[in-house]
Design an enzyme around this catalytic site. Structure first.
Site, mmCIF file in Angstrom:
data_model
loop_
_atom_site.group_PDB
_atom_site.id
_atom_site.type_symbol
_atom_site.label_atom_id
_atom_site.label_comp_id
_atom_site.label_asym_id
_atom_site.label_seq_id
_atom_site.Cartn_x
_atom_site.Cartn_y
_atom_site.Cartn_z
ATOM 1 N N LYS A 81 0.841 -1.199 0.000
ATOM 2 C CA LYS A 81 0.000 0.000 0.000
ATOM 3 C C LYS A 81 0.878 1.251 0.000
ATOM 4 O O LYS A 81 1.883 1.323 0.710
ATOM 5 C CB LYS A 81 -0.905 -0.012 1.231
ATOM 6 C CG LYS A 81 -1.882 1.168 1.300
ATOM 7 C CD LYS A 81 -2.763 1.052 2.536
ATOM 8 C CE LYS A 81 -3.755 2.217 2.632
ATOM 9 N NZ LYS A 81 -4.607 2.118 3.845
ATOM 10 N N SER A 157 -9.470 2.062 3.279
ATOM 11 C CA SER A 157 -8.569 2.773 2.394
ATOM 12 C C SER A 157 -7.541 1.887 1.702
ATOM 13 O O SER A 157 -6.791 2.354 0.854
ATOM 14 C CB SER A 157 -7.841 3.869 3.176
ATOM 15 O OG SER A 157 -7.003 3.294 4.185
ATOM 16 N N SER A 181 -9.887 0.030 7.485
ATOM 17 C CA SER A 181 -9.294 0.148 6.158
ATOM 18 C C SER A 181 -8.633 -1.104 5.620
ATOM 19 O O SER A 181 -8.323 -1.173 4.433
ATOM 20 C CB SER A 181 -8.290 1.306 6.131
ATOM 21 O OG SER A 181 -8.952 2.531 6.206
#
Length: 470
Positions: A81, A157, A181
């Protein structure tokens, strides 16, 4: 053979590397091919650098030839990420406000641990700006779409990692979770996502969202989740909030089953409206645990929705992330992020302390709850994925994302481990996730229960329809 390779788990890849029937370069090339083919439909990656990735894969291949492999992940491709610092690639966090050069040459603790274990980085995955919401879109990178239906959101997210793992664009990946997330995209994308106990996985630099924020694994199987936990829980002195290392092997007890465990099953926490299909899937999952020998009782943990307090703490974190950004930079940002952050910046110290008081009471409540029950079983989310490029579903009564994630953010406030595992599909063919919550630092038991469930009710053979469309 490439479709077979991209469907392999990290454990399967390692086995094939060791017996010589597959090399890290072959596996990496297959996954890079999957990215080239499928990523335009979902936008899971914001950075792919094939030359660097293949160079690292070739070094791993040579180590296997020399019988000098590193750690427990040598040659395994990993999706990272774009909030984790990587020395060779910039970390932009979905924002136009970050100078790419300022982030180079630095390693997040998870990345440093992965390097020690010989991983192959596939690229950086998309995130909303500063990871601020439960869907993935940003002014810098655009939206990330759901691998089961690209007209729907992948969640966020960590939506980029969720979509990547589901589509074989990497067997495992890193995510972060300050309000859901990791677990939100895990549920929407039909993968496994674990939010570890706070402090169990070292994280640096400190998140602007403070002690709500956790780093953790996102994988296709619970077994791979445990494998990755063994790596990323290694000590790193830079995290001032990290707990003392306990040297837990999360794979060691994974197969011990759930017989004799006491599991509380709460389909709505006593106050959440869930869709009929979600509740049906969760009740079926509860029955699976009973069939495996666990004692499963339908009971609520008896706490009221801490949405207001969570909002003060989370959006206060968003304001903290933007504290040094002037008007010119704010014009480059997601206007909704700017709006919530500017509103939160007007909160008083007493507002913050009141939220912390409620957080402390919730921690006490759940600590007492787990004196009686080993685990709490809930839906991960009350709904399935909705249209992409939206913060909330159509006709939703609120404009903000936490209103549809009431099962995730309470356990960021408590710092407990929480695992999302696929447990079914709705009539539209979209995944549904179950959440297993354990007492703080009881991650091993959470993973053990998730593994037992996934073995008994496997959905791992079902990939998104586009998976083979190459």
């Amino acid at each position: 053979m490439s479709n077979e390779i991209v469907a392999m788990t990290a454990m399967e890849l390692l086995s094939r590397y060791r017996d010589g029937s597959l090399s890290p370069v072959e596996a990496t090339e297959a996954m890079l091919g999957q990215i080239r083919s499928l990523d335009p439909a979902v936008n899971a990656y914001c950075l792919v650098d094939e030359e660097t990735t293949l160079e690292i894969a070739r070094a791993s291949e040579q180590r296997y030839r020399n019988r000098a492999t590193l750690g427990g992940l040598d040659g395994v491709p990993v999706a990272v990420k774009d909030v984790f610092l990587t020395p060779m690639w910039p970390t932009l966090k979905g924002s136009r406000t970050i100078d790419p050069a300022s982030t180079l040459g630095k390693r997040a603790p998870c990345v440093a641990a992965l390097e020690r274990h010989g991983y192959v980085p596939l690229g950086k995955t998309t995130t909303p700006e500063f990871g601020w919401k439960g869907v993935t879109d940003s002014p810098l990178c655009g939206p990330t779409n759901n691998p089961w239906n690209p007209e729907k959101t992948a969640g966020g997210s960590s939506g980029g990692t969720g979509a990547a793992v589901a589509l074989g664009m990497g067997p495992i990946g890193l995510g972060t979770d300050a309000g859901g997330s990791i677990r939100i995209p895990a549920a929407f994308c039909g993968i496994v996502g674990h939010k570890p106990s706070f402090g169990e996985v070292p994280h640096w630099p400190a998140s602007p969202f403070g002690t709500l924020a956790h780093a953790g694994p996102m994988t296709w199987t619970v077994e791979d989740c445990a494998l990755l936990m063994n790596v990323i829980t290694e000590a790193d002195h830079r995290d001032a909030n990290a707990v003392p290392r306990r040297g837990i092997d999360y794979l060691a007890t994974l197969r011990d089953g759930v017989a004799g465990m006491k599991i509380a099953f709460s389909p709505n926490l006593g106050h959440v409206e869930v869709t009929r299909e979600v509740e049906t899937s969760l009740r079926e999952a509860a029955q699976v645990f009973r069939s495996l020998g666990a004692s499963v009782v339908e009971v609520d943990p008896s706490f009221s929705d801490p949405l207001g307090s969570f909002g003060h703490l989370f959006y206060g974190g968003a304001a903290n992330a933007m504290r040094d950004l002037g008007a010119r930079k704010r014009e480059l940002m997601d206007p909704q992020l700017v709006s919530v952050a500017e509103k939160a910046a007007r909160l008083s110290m007493l507002d913050y302390l009141a939220a912390m008081n409620e957080r402390a009471a919730l921690c006490e409540r759940m600590a007492s709850f787990h004196q009686k029950y080993d685990l709490l079983l809930t839906p991960t989310l009350p709904i399935t994925a909705f249209k992409t490029n939206r913060e909330v579903p159509e006709d939703w009564p609120s404009t903000r994302w936490p209103t549809w994630t009431p099962f995730t953010y309470p356990f960021n406030m408590t710092g407990q481990p929480a695992l999302s595992v696929p447990c079914g599909f709705c009539s539209e063919g979209l995944p549904i996730g179950l959440q297993l919550v354990g007492a703080k630092f009881d991650d091993a038991r959470v993973l053990q229960a998730g593994y037992a469930y996934q073995c008994a009710a496997p959905l791992t053979a079902q990939r998104p329809p586009m998976f083979t469309q190459r």
